[in-house]
Design an enzyme around this catalytic site. Structure first.
Site, PDB file in Angstrom:
ATOM      1  N   TYR A   1       0.807  -1.212   0.000  1.00 22.67           N
ATOM      2  CA  TYR A   1       0.000   0.000   0.000  1.00 22.67           C
ATOM      3  C   TYR A   1       0.847   1.273   0.000  1.00 22.67           C
ATOM      4  CZ  TYR A   1      -3.222  -3.596   1.652  1.00 22.67           C
ATOM      5  OH  TYR A   1      -3.952  -4.749   1.770  1.00 22.67           O
ATOM      6  N   ASP A   2       0.271   2.354  -0.535  1.00 26.42           N
ATOM      7  CA  ASP A   2       0.917   3.663  -0.517  1.00 26.42           C
ATOM      8  C   ASP A   2       0.333   4.557   0.572  1.00 26.42           C
ATOM      9  OD1 ASP A   2       0.871   3.752  -4.149  1.00 26.42           O
ATOM     10  OD2 ASP A   2       2.394   2.951  -2.784  1.00 26.42           O
ATOM     11  N   HIS A   3      -0.946   4.355   0.836  1.00 18.88           N
ATOM     12  CA  HIS A   3      -1.672   5.258   1.738  1.00 18.88           C
ATOM     13  C   HIS A   3      -2.203   4.489   2.936  1.00 18.88           C
ATOM     14  CE1 HIS A   3      -1.567   8.021  -1.654  1.00 18.88           C
ATOM     15  NE2 HIS A   3      -2.014   7.026  -2.399  1.00 18.88           N
TER      16      HIS A   3
END
Lengths: 281, 281
Positions: free
Chosen positions: A15-17
Site C-alpha cells: 500500500y501507498d496510503h
C-alpha cells in the site's frame, strides 16, 4: 478468512496510503500505545502517506496536530481528518449556516473555521430538573438549521430537549461521531454514539452520519489528496463497527488491531483483511 | 381493519376490565384531557373494573392515587400499576437487593416499599465535565446488583457512566419506561425510552423491559385481581409502540386514542381493534 500479521511491516509494500484511526490504535484513554506510535513513525520514515481519521469529535484538527507533533510524529493539518473537520466540510458544501452543537468545542472550532455559526450546548451545562414549564420555555434560535451530535462528557437532559426541538422544527440532524464507547483502563466509557442514539430516540429520526463507517470521509480524503487507486489504501483501526465497516463500505483493505476495544478473541470473529496485535515490534 | 368508535360507551358492554394508559389519555404535559377523565368516570359509575397502567416511572402509585382522587376519580392503590411499582415487584420476585436508580424518585419509593435498597442517580445531579480521570475514579458500590432506567429530566453524562459501569460489572439492566417521548403543548418531550436507549448503546446490552409493551404487567394485573378471561379486557392508550403493541403481545383488544402522541391521520395506519378521538362526549 483474515490474515494475522506480526506488524505493519509485513504488508508495507502493498500500500501507498495508510489511514489510521487514533483512539485504540495510537492512544487509549489518555495513554499512548507504544506499538501504534512506532508503527506510524516507521511508515512515515519509509515515505508512505499517512493520514489520521478519527470519529472523535471533541478536538479540532489543530489540537490533534499538536498532540501528534508532541510525540514527534511528522505530519501536518492536511493529513488529519477529525470528524469535527469532516462535519464542517460537509455542512459547508451543503450550505448550512448555523448549527446547534450537541458535542463539545472541537466541533465549534472547525465549523467556525468554515464560516458556520454555532450555538453551543455548553451554554446549558448547569444542570436543571426540566419541568414541563421549563420545557415549554425552550424556543430554539430561529436561524439554527442543523444539529451536530458528538461525544459530550457534560451532556444533560436540557441539551437533549433543545436539540430535539431543533430537529422537530426541521433542522438537519448530523452525527459526527457514532462510536458507542472507547476503552479507558479496560472499562468502556460512553462516546459520541450514545449522544447520537439518545437524540435519534427522542426525535424518531435517523441522523446523517459523517464519521466512519460512512464513506464520506474517504471521498473527501481521496479528493483533497488526488488519490485514485483504492487498492493502494489500507485502513487501520480497533473498532469493527466503525473502522472495519468503513473499509467494507469504501472498498478498501483493513487492519484490525487488538489494542483498543477489540481483544484478540473477539478479533477472530471479525471479517477484516488483516488482524494485528502490535503494529510495530 | 380497525373500527372507529365515537366514545367508549359504544363498546362498554363487551368488556369487564378497562386498562387505561394515563399520559396522552387522561392528561398530557401537565393538563387534563376532559374526554379521557369523563370516560374513566363513566366506566367506574357503570360498575366496570378500571385499572391504570402507566410506563411513567417518575411517580409512585401513591402519587398517582392522589392525582386521580384530586379530580374525583374513585379508585385505589390496588388498581394503579405504575412502571415504578411493576419494576419493584419484578425485582423483589427475582431477589434483587440493591438498585442503581437511573430514573427519579418514583422508582426509589416503590423499590423501598418492597424492601429493595437504592443508590440514586440524583446524587450526581451537579453536572461535571467527565474527564478520563473522573471516569477512572468512578467505582460503583459493590452491593448494587441491578440498574433501573426511567424518565429522568435531570439526567447527565456522569450518571450514564455510573450506570454503564454497574452493568459492565454484571448488574441486571431493567428498563421501567420505554416511551420515546410524551406530547407537551404539541411538541415532543424526551421520555424514559431515551435513557433506556443511551444506556443500551453505552453498554451494548439490551435491557429487560418491565413496562408496556412487555406482557409482564398483564400477568401481574390478572394474578393480583383474579382475572381469567382475556377477552373481557381492553387496553386504552395513545402510543402504538407501547399501548397497542402491549395489547398484541398480551392477546387483548385495544383502543387507540388520538389525544396524545398519535394524530387522527397517523391512527389510520395503526393496527388496533378500535380508534377513538374522544373517549366521552
Amino acid at each position: 478468512m483474515s490474515i494475522k500479521i506480526k506488524s505493519v511491516t509485513d504488508i508495507i509494500d502493498k500500500y501507498d496510503h495508510f489511514v489510521f484511526d487514533m483512539d485504540g490504535v495510537i492512544w487509549t484513554g489518555g495513554q499512548f500505545i507504544e506499538s501504534g506510535v512506532q508503527g506510524v513513525k516507521h511508515l512515515i520514515e519509509k515515505g508512505k502517506s499517512v493520514y489520521f481519521l478519527t470519529n472523535n469529535s471533541t478536538k479540532s484538527r489543530q489540537s490533534y496536530f499538536e498532540i501528534l507533533t508532541g510525540i514527534d510524529i511528522k505530519t501536518d493539518l492536511n493529513h488529519i481528518y477529525s470528524s469535527s473537520y469532516l462535519t464542517a466540510v460537509y455542512l459547508k458544501m451543503n450550505n448550512y449556516k448555523k448549527a446547534f452543537n450537541l458535542g463539545v468545542i472541537g466541533i465549534t472550532e472547525e465549523l467556525s473555521a468554515q464560516g458556520i455559526k454555532t450555538k453551543d450546548s455548553d451554554e446549558f451545562k448547569d444542570n436543571q430538573y426540566v419541568t414541563y414549564d421549563i420545557f415549554n420555555s425552550i424556543q430554539p434560535d430561529e436561524d439554527i438549521d442543523c444539529v451536530v451530535s458528538g461525544h459530550n462528557p457534560q451532556f444533560n437532559y436540557y441539551m437533549l430537549c433543545y436539540a430535539s426541538l431543533c430537529i422537530q422544527k426541521g433542522c438537519k440532524f448530523v452525527a459526527a461521531n457514532p462510536d458507542s464507547f472507547i476503552k479507558v483502563q479496560n472499562r468502556l466509557m460512553p462516546a459520541g454514539g450514545c449522544i447520537q442514539a439518545i437524540l435519534e430516540r427522542a426525535t424518531g429520526q435517523k441522523s446523517l452520519l459523517v464519521g466512519k463507517p460512512s464513506p464520506t470521509a474517504l471521498e473527501i480524503i481521496m479528493k483533497q489528496n488526488n488519490i485514485q487507486d483504492k487498492s493502494k489504501i489500507v485502513m487501520i483501526g480497533d473498532n469493527p463497527e466503525t473502522d472495519i465497516e468503513f473499509g467494507w463500505n469504501c472498498g478498501i483493505d483493513t487492519i484490525l488491531v487488538t489494542t483498543g476495544v477489540t481483544n484478540q478473541e473477539q478479533a477472530e470473529h471479525v471479517k477484516t483483511t488483516y488482524v494485528c496485535d502490535h503494529l510495530y515490534i
